[in-house]
Enzyme design. Structure first.
Site, short mmCIF file in Angstrom:
data_model
loop_
_atom_site.label_atom_id
_atom_site.label_comp_id
_atom_site.label_asym_id
_atom_site.label_seq_id
_atom_site.Cartn_x
_atom_site.Cartn_y
_atom_site.Cartn_z
CB CYS A 88 -0.91 -0.01 1.22
SG CYS A 88 -1.86 1.50 1.45
CD GLU A 118 -11.43 28.78 -0.42
OE1 GLU A 118 -11.42 28.10 -1.47
OE2 GLU A 118 -10.49 28.81 0.39
CG ASP A 168 -4.03 26.30 5.44
OD1 ASP A 168 -3.04 25.73 4.93
OD2 ASP A 168 -4.95 25.68 6.01
CB CYS A 224 0.23 20.45 3.41
SG CYS A 224 -0.25 20.91 1.72
CB CYS A 243 -6.71 1.63 7.21
SG CYS A 243 -5.74 3.15 6.98
#
Length: 409
Positions: A68, A293, A341, A367, A146
């Site tokens: 995986c 946004e 962000d 991220c 998982c």
């Protein structure tokens, strides 16, 4: 040809790195200090045998590990794992010539990820595969367990796979975004096959029998037994189908705490790439906020949540593509604090406007350490200094890491 190599470090994607003839060789699932035999001497070489085992190697908890592609580092001991993830942020800022103070990694626990995107596809002989893709492959590894997702998702893998098989196209993959909410599992399928009336009835019946909160297929709501809600601070938000959410609630809380403390003295705050209001609704507990946004459904969810929370301070919003039309330095003059962000690509154009502004405080959430460091370089060149950078783990056992950078002029 089999070759023996010595692993010197972990690469940015979690592979062991060795050198042959001065060139790097990337060896999946190998750890620093190990000597391994690899199948070939190419740039990527499959490990065949471990001759010397690292004391930082541990037994992976998941039977799917290695096949995986969801996890890269289950075989890595905790100390090495934390060094690796923090190192991704350290290296990114060093590559931009920034001597930023990098905090220790804020960890996350197994079984805490509330949102995951699965794939499903028909296989030969009338079979069906449902799970995550194999490493560097389009093949789907069928999942039975998982250890990353929350129990509410992990316990329903079989049912989710059966649902995916009902809506999958004849060729290609269906993508199923699964979010655990206060109302139950919220499912959003994309790239599904076109449903005829019989299939629609079967899917509807199955979703109701499985007590899913909501199911949308290719943007169409098939059933909404209950409204899915997630907590954003003290406010309940109904996310749009398939909406972006921070993957782990504890990681979101850690990020929010850093941002709120940094902007505590700001009375007028701009929240850029605001999404459903993950930060805006928390900031509005003590500041007036303007949220920017590009996604209309996300802004609608933010606005609905705000109107249902009268104790919050005003939250204005604007639908805006910040990549094509960043908020200008002139517009930012009405704020005394800001946060952003962005997606993995970062916010280069917006950072240049920040750098030209007189904002006293900025919080950056990302991220992608590489684009975060690039954007911070722009801000530092514009007169800011980086007070701190905090790596936050919400992509457990993967090579991805979140980070929050706090800056002041």
């Amino acid at each position: 040809m089999r070759t023996e190599v010595a692993i010197e470090a972990l690469g940015a994607k979690g592979d062991g790195v060795a050198r042959l003839g001065g060139e790097p060789v990337f060896v999946p699932f190998a750890l620093p200090g190990e000597r391994v035999v690899v199948e070939s001497a190419g740039a990527r070489s499959a490990p065949v045998e471990i001759l010397e085992r690292s004391p930082e190697r541990q037994e992976p908890p998941c039977p799917h590990f290695g096949a995986c592609g969801g996890c890269d580092l289950q075989h890595t001991g905790d100390a090495l794992y934390r060094r690796f993830k923090r190192g991704l942020v350290v290296d990114a800022f060093a590559s931009q010539g920034l001597e930023a103070p990098i905090a220790e990694l804020v960890p996350c626990r197994p079984a805490t990820r509330r949102r995951a995107v699965f794939a499903g596809a028909r296989t030969g002989g009338g079979g069906f595969a449902f799970g995550f893709h194999e490493r560097r492959s389009e093949r789907i590894v069928p999942l039975h367990v998982c250890h990353v997702v929350v129990p509410a998702i992990a316990a329903r893998l079989e049912a989710l796979g059966r649902l995916a098989s009902l809506i999958a196209p004849r060729r290609g993959e269906v993508r199923l975004t699964v979010t655990a909410t206060d109302g139950g599992l919220d499912l959003a399928a994309a790239d599904a096959g076109k449903l005829d009336e019989r299939q629609r009835r079967n899917v509807l019946s199955f979703a109701l029998a499985q007590d899913f909160a909501r199911l949308t297929v290719n943007g169409e709501t098939i059933v909404e037994a209950r409204r899915p809600r997630v907590a954003v601070g003290t406010v309940a938000v109904e996310p749009p189908p398939g909406a972006f959410l921070q993957a782990v609630p504890s990681a979101e809380d850690a990020m929010a705490k850093l941002v709120l403390e940094h902007l505590a003295k700001s009375k007028q705050v701009a929240d850029l790439f605001a999404g459903i209001g993950t930060f805006a609704l928390r900031l509005a507990e003590r500041s007036t906020v303007r949220a920017y946004e590009s996604d209309a459904p996300a802004l609608a969810a933010l606005d609905k949540a705000r109107r249902a929370a009268p104790k919050l301070r005003p939250v204005a919003f604007e639908r805006r593509d910040l990549f094509r039309r960043p908020v200008t330095a002139k517009e930012l003059a009405s704020f005394d604090g800001a946060m952003f962000d962005p997606p993995r690509a970062g916010a280069e154009a917006q950072s240049r406007e920040f750098a030209a502004s007189k904002l006293p405080r900025i919080a950056a959430v990302s991220c992608n350490p590489a684009t975060l460091a690039r954007d911070c370089r722009i801000l530092v060149d514009g007169g800011y200094r980086v007070l701190s950078v905090t790596p936050i783990d919400q992509f457990l056992w993967s090579h991805h890491v979140e980070a929050v950078a706090l800056l002041e002029r």
